[in-house]
Design an enzyme around this catalytic site. Structure first.
Site, PDB file in Angstrom:
ATOM      1  N   SER A 168     -22.534  -8.470  37.502  1.00  0.00           N
ATOM      2  CA  SER A 168     -22.703  -9.816  36.944  1.00  0.00           C
ATOM      3  C   SER A 168     -21.378 -10.519  36.701  1.00  0.00           C
ATOM      4  CB  SER A 168     -23.463  -9.750  35.615  1.00  0.00           C
ATOM      5  OG  SER A 168     -24.756  -9.212  35.804  1.00  0.00           O
ATOM      6  N   HIS A 195      -2.012  -0.932   7.136  1.00  0.00           N
ATOM      7  CA  HIS A 195      -1.670  -1.304   5.752  1.00  0.00           C
ATOM      8  C   HIS A 195      -0.596  -0.373   5.202  1.00  0.00           C
ATOM      9  CE1 HIS A 195      -5.134   1.434   5.784  1.00  0.00           C
ATOM     10  NE2 HIS A 195      -4.572   2.001   4.745  1.00  0.00           N
ATOM     11  N   HIS A 198     -28.186 -14.955  24.526  1.00  0.00           N
ATOM     12  CA  HIS A 198     -27.227 -14.696  25.599  1.00  0.00           C
ATOM     13  C   HIS A 198     -26.515 -15.960  26.086  1.00  0.00           C
ATOM     14  CE1 HIS A 198     -29.014 -10.798  25.443  1.00  0.00           C
ATOM     15  NE2 HIS A 198     -28.425 -10.361  26.532  1.00  0.00           N
ATOM     16  N   HIS A 235     -21.133 -16.302  32.741  1.00  0.00           N
ATOM     17  CA  HIS A 235     -22.390 -16.789  32.182  1.00  0.00           C
ATOM     18  C   HIS A 235     -22.073 -17.654  30.970  1.00  0.00           C
ATOM     19  CE1 HIS A 235     -23.432 -13.480  34.796  1.00  0.00           C
ATOM     20  NE2 HIS A 235     -24.729 -13.750  34.706  1.00  0.00           N
ATOM     21  N   ARG A 284     -22.553 -18.592  35.770  1.00  0.00           N
ATOM     22  CA  ARG A 284     -23.499 -17.763  36.525  1.00  0.00           C
ATOM     23  C   ARG A 284     -23.946 -18.522  37.772  1.00  0.00           C
ATOM     24  NH1 ARG A 284     -29.934 -16.655  35.384  1.00  0.00           N
ATOM     25  NH2 ARG A 284     -30.164 -15.008  36.932  1.00  0.00           N
ATOM     26  N   ASP A 334     -32.324 -15.482  30.146  1.00  0.00           N
ATOM     27  CA  ASP A 334     -32.078 -14.497  29.092  1.00  0.00           C
ATOM     28  C   ASP A 334     -32.164 -15.106  27.695  1.00  0.00           C
ATOM     29  OD1 ASP A 334     -31.962 -12.240  30.614  1.00  0.00           O
ATOM     30  OD2 ASP A 334     -29.796 -12.055  30.622  1.00  0.00           O
ATOM     31  N   HIS A 383      -3.999   3.115  -3.395  1.00  0.00           N
ATOM     32  CA  HIS A 383      -4.254   2.615  -2.037  1.00  0.00           C
ATOM     33  C   HIS A 383      -3.555   1.291  -1.752  1.00  0.00           C
ATOM     34  CE1 HIS A 383      -6.437   1.898   1.723  1.00  0.00           C
ATOM     35  NE2 HIS A 383      -6.334   0.645   1.348  1.00  0.00           N
ATOM     36  N   HIS A 427       0.832  -1.199   0.000  1.00  0.00           N
ATOM     37  CA  HIS A 427       0.000   0.000   0.000  1.00  0.00           C
ATOM     38  C   HIS A 427       0.868   1.250   0.000  1.00  0.00           C
ATOM     39  CE1 HIS A 427      -2.335  -3.308   1.716  1.00  0.00           C
ATOM     40  NE2 HIS A 427      -3.422  -2.689   1.348  1.00  0.00           N
ATOM     41  N   GLU A 467     -17.729  -3.785  24.390  1.00  0.00           N
ATOM     42  CA  GLU A 467     -16.928  -4.996  24.569  1.00  0.00           C
ATOM     43  C   GLU A 467     -15.657  -4.980  23.722  1.00  0.00           C
ATOM     44  OE1 GLU A 467     -20.133  -4.942  23.635  1.00  0.00           O
ATOM     45  OE2 GLU A 467     -21.184  -5.580  25.441  1.00  0.00           O
TER      46      GLU A 467
END
Lengths: 657, 657
Positions: free
Chosen positions: A379, A70, A468, A456, A515, A464, A261, A30, A406
């Site tokens: 949790s 890149h 989940h 969990h 859990r 749930d 590119h 690139h 996350e």
């Protein structure tokens, strides 16, 4: 240094020439990004960046992250021109070839000065947020005299368009990480063509909405770049500098187009670019005067290193600082006392709760640990009394409220681990490891001690429902090379797995935790999890069956074994908290645990594919190869066959054949 | 209808009561969101939403997406109160129990009126973008008289904080999808507490930066809600309506706090809420007058259904419209002619190129197909001459420039597939399936015909290096239930796999395709891929070995077999383009292909874990259980052992034992 524009131009053209020549030689790569950002990068590296080419591990160096990985020839050129031991000019000639350090995308394990592996778009910037967090934390702990540096990022439109960018800048904005500066290569081009094809976003407005300061500069005007970078160092918030550039700048017929590119310019255009740039030197040759300017510029701030060395030598915190930056654990008895007490006790707790109990001890003993959760603190059980919130008003805090981010969390954790001086961990539900998956992979590739707390961990999550409930996640994480996936069966294994996660400096860990409450199965032994699997129960009657199980299913395996024994069928139970560590054992240990002459049965509340490695085609794989359902956990375990009532007859049936 | 505020209040309180009572009965769930958004949702469903409870599949209904799926009792309440056949009041009493339709999060396969499965945050809104795209496309094709509806979304802070939100709104903004309205439940609360803990974002400013219109309303003032929703229907861009609400509204001691988010209120607080709300009715009982108001309100726009039926009956496009909405493929010879021609030819092409050749025929024959790529159009080979760009100025186009938004693309594809009338496919590099992984999982869970074109499917990607080279991705995708993972070996299998992907209406597909050219291996047979695996080469000498391979490694397996035969060792070659379809065959077919009496060898340039299912513990698994490297493809295949020179001796050694 503060060079005249004409000299800077020649220095930047050296970057352009090396970049286009290396891509041309490799016939792959690139050129557009390095040529477009050569001017900005040259000014940054010779006037602003605090680094010392002769000590690439200087703890207080600025971190430079090429998020748009890149454009790797940009950083290879910068490192070479600045006088780093590697890459040599031969390394650059060898761009993208087997065994060379100049890989297609920059790899932190191949070259000093590459602070992190980049290429998967958006993650470099997100890791830089983690680096900036680590810097502010260590600054709060050790003071300005030992820790006071910046994190600089070069990012392209791709990095800014990826979802993780939203998470990363939201986190950085809320934490007011003012030592973080992102240089946005604003060239209006993506692979598919003009950015108009896919976006109409007002990017600076978005950054301001996230609490950032935004600046602009003409990316080919050295005076303007200098002004903007100077202003960036004065901001009280993280800074986005919009650098208006021309992709492939210098290639007269292709610049400004997506043609530059991701493809070599071609011999003709390379020749034309030489003409345009006034660069009349053979490929891979940099005239001595230009190289000399570069080497001098690279030392602009290296003198600060000697002062810093003096301060470190005089610091009462020297030993502790060096220990932490080396990634060594503090001396002390660790969790030995509590471990002994747990062994002698009888804790019936979920492994997520067990993890909290272990973490309470660990976070008190190891100041390096910085925890957090992606908005599931209660949790994931990731917060302890020792970890005060890490906020814009208290960088000494050790608990990060990552928000519902996350992927951004996982990347920030990687950035902290790579920065060094801290040991980061963060929690979410195991199912949402899917959201963070490529960051977990990058932790593994980068040999980072990132610790992912994934609670969990099965249909035991219950009500749930299937969105989940992990099914394929545990096995799927095991497929990632160099990742230790732990699934402990009780508090004792949880304590062991946490210790193993900390001890493996070059390997990230995923701790898969329940859990639901689990009985304590172990009352003796020390660190049995280190071998990945061990015999938890030895057959009383003649051994006909070996049941291998993980996590919450080990107790079920014990129950099955008890029933089998009561029918005169001897059954071992093997607990396998870490398949990867078991794989690393010698053949005799593995064969002794899982002998050829017994029916082998695996029990794990997840995908069965993969378990044939241990139970063979003649074995039984008890698992779940469909999505779960919404109901209380015990109903689900029954519905999907995870009860001794349903498993024992299958085993009896199999051995009677 | 246009009810008085006092009546609306009672109707909304019915939602609140059902929600808190169901959560209390289940002793699990999320009362805060339904109680907070009850007023907005009540007004929307009784005055604005175009739907017909008596015909839940009416093609021109508005789509309602509860992106904040944890607040599932909101939609269950709305459906029940509006008079949908399900959920019944008994279904609601059975909230979160095994076998009931009222799952913890709404599941599209359990209840009509649930347009998509939500719960993994951010994805509902992103799927809604796909629904709005499908609507605009079908509107452009079939006109206002058949297609003219809106997509309404209820989203919380979590949905907006997730990275995918950035991708989704960027796509929607650039496409000016003005039939999309997002109702943001702005309650300042996340699970961990106040949103201040993790964000300082000015959300409306960000939406405006992405090209959206933003509005605001007091979420508990019916007049203000009515005004805002009315204005939303007039916008020329997608709309964010900030609804200022109080989480858990009506629970006097807990409202406005995270205590109401994900836990039952408790009996005392439920009783107190009854008092506060003036709701003096037993649990799960809705007075007849309130129910009657609801049923009447739900029919506000159902009368439009009859007019629409008349228009459809009179339309010359009726048959085609009905075919498309039913998801049936058009009649015709399909690709039969070209398939025959390819069989008789000798194409040496990468399977990504073969895919383009197949798509050229398919997109010409099947107007339902809408393609795209996450900014890798030229690499994924996803665009054909029949697919003009889908832009804000041309919704009739069938090619989407998704931008660098893999997760957003995958979710939009799911939304289009669920909307119906179109068959969406989209491309990225296989490695970046990691970024989109949970959307691929949701496609599988939702039984959506989403087609993911995943190119550069191994170290054959070459120079870009380990961050871009899939290792664990193919096996990892196979772990997802109800996903067909195809890895074709040549142009013939590529054509077969594309046909299979289209034929499986209730199963998404991942097509894993090579960057590098592959020889054509098949010159006879029809649709052999339908059984998932088949014998491509039968041993000439006495059969001692069966090699099973996929994709680019099938040619290598053929080469190995040839060498083995030359040494007098008979070897079958089994090509396995789809493990899932092979698993679905009967035992005799599987045993016949992979017999017990031969050494079985798997060759796949990826994770070996899992292959023991087919080759046994005594077999050989040739694969890659480490990260790749940056180099030309042929160097990598040699380095990592994917040559006949390196494999054949291992086989000979094994059979000589």
């Amino acid at each position: 240094m503060n060079y005249e524009p004409a000299r800077l131009q020649q220095m930047a053209n050296a970057v352009r020439a090396l970049s286009m020549d290396a891509v041309q030689a490799a016939n792959s790569g690139h050129p557009g990004m390095p040529m477009g950002m050569a001017d900005v990068a040259t000014l940054l590296w010779t006037e602003f960046l605090k680094h010392d080419p002769e000590d690439t591990h200087w703890a207080d160096r600025d971190r430079f992250v090429l998020s748009a990985g890149h454009g790797s020839m940009l950083i290879y050129s910068l490192l070479h021109l600045s006088g780093y031991a590697h890459p040599t000019i031969d390394d650059i000639r060898n761009f993208r070839q087997l065994g060379g350090p100049c890989a297609g995308h920059p790899e932190n394990f191949l070259l000093d000065g590459v602070e992190c592996t980049t290429g998967p778009l958006g993650q470099g910037l997100a890791m830089a947020v983690g680096m900036a967090m680590a810097e502010r934390h260590l600054n709060a702990v050790f003071g300005n005299e030992l820790v006071d540096h910046r994190t600089w990022v070069v990012a392209g439109d791709g990095c800014l368009m990826e979802g993780i960018n939203h998470e990363a800048i939201g986190l950085a904005g809320n934490l007011q990480l003012n030592r973080l500066v992102v240089l946005w290569d604003d060239n209006n081009i993506t692979i598919d063509g003009s950015t108009d094809l896919s976006t109409c976003e007002d990017i600076p407005a978005r950054y301001r909405a996230a609490g950032w300061t935004t600046l602009e500069c003409e990316g080919h005007d050295f005076g303007d770049i200098r002004r903007a970078l100077g202003e960036a160092t004065l901001a009280d918030r993280p800074v986005l500098v919009r650098c208006r550039t021309v992709i492939g700048k210098g290639a007269p017929n292709k610049q400004g187009t997506s043609a530059t590119h991701g493809s070599p310019l071609g011999d003709d255009e390379v020749a034309a670019a030489r003409e345009t740039l006034g660069w009349n030197h053979p490929a891979f040759e940099v005239p001595a005067d230009i190289l000399s300017d570069w080497r001098e510029g690279a030392k602009t701030r290296a003198t600060e290193h000697a002062d810093w060395d003096d301060r470190l030598a005089a610091s009462p915190n020297r030993a502790e600082f060096e220990r932490r930056m080396a990634g060594d654990l503090p001396e002390g008895k660790g969790i030995a006392d509590e471990f002994a007490s747990w062994l002698s006790g009888d804790q019936k707790v979920a492994t997520r709760k067990a993890s909290e109990m272990v973490l309470s001890v660990l976070t008190a003993a190891i100041p390096d640990l910085i925890g957090g959760s992606a908005d599931l603190t209660g949790s994931n059980n990731t917060k302890t009394a020792s970890t005060e919130p890490f906020t814009k008003n208290n960088y000494a805090g050790r608990y990060v409220y990552y928000g519902i981010r996350e992927f951004g969390m996982a990347a920030a954790i990687n950035g902290m681990a790579l920065h060094g001086g801290v040991i980061p961990y963060g929690g979410t539900f195991l199912i949402f490891s899917d959201y963070a998956r490529n960051a977990i992979r990058l932790a593994a590739l980068q040999l980072a001690r990132s610790i992912f707390v994934l609670t969990h961990d099965s249909i035991g999550l219950g009500e749930d429902g299937p969105t989940h409930q992990p099914v394929e996640q545990v096995m799927s994480l095991r497929l990632i090379p160099n990742l230790n996936v732990f699934r402990p069966a009780d508090i004792i294994e949880t304590a062991e797995c946490w210790q193993l996660a900390l001890q493996h400096k070059g390997t990230p860990s995923a701790l898969c935790l329940t859990r639901q409450g689990l009985p304590q199965l172990r009352h003796e032994g020390e660190m049995l999890s280190a071998k990945g699997a061990y015999r938890l129960h030895a057959a009383q009657a003649e051994r006909k069956v070996v049941i291998v199980a993980t996590g919450s299913e080990v107790a079920l395996a014990m129950e099955c074994a008890k029933r089998l024994e009561s029918e005169g069928v001897g059954a071992d139970v093997v607990s396998m908290p870490c398949m990867e560590l078991f794989e690393a054992q010698d053949a005799s240990y593995r064969a002794e645990l899982l002998p050829a002459d017994a029916l082998k049965v695996s029990i794990e509340a997840g995908s069965t594919l993969g378990w044939e490695r241990y139970v063979g085609q003649d074995g039984l794989t008890i698992g779940l190869d469909r999505f779960g359902a919404s109901a209380p956990a015990e109903d689900l375990f029954d519905r999907f066959g995870f009860t001794a009532d349903k498993i024992v007859p299958q085993i009896m049936n199999k051995i009677s054949k």
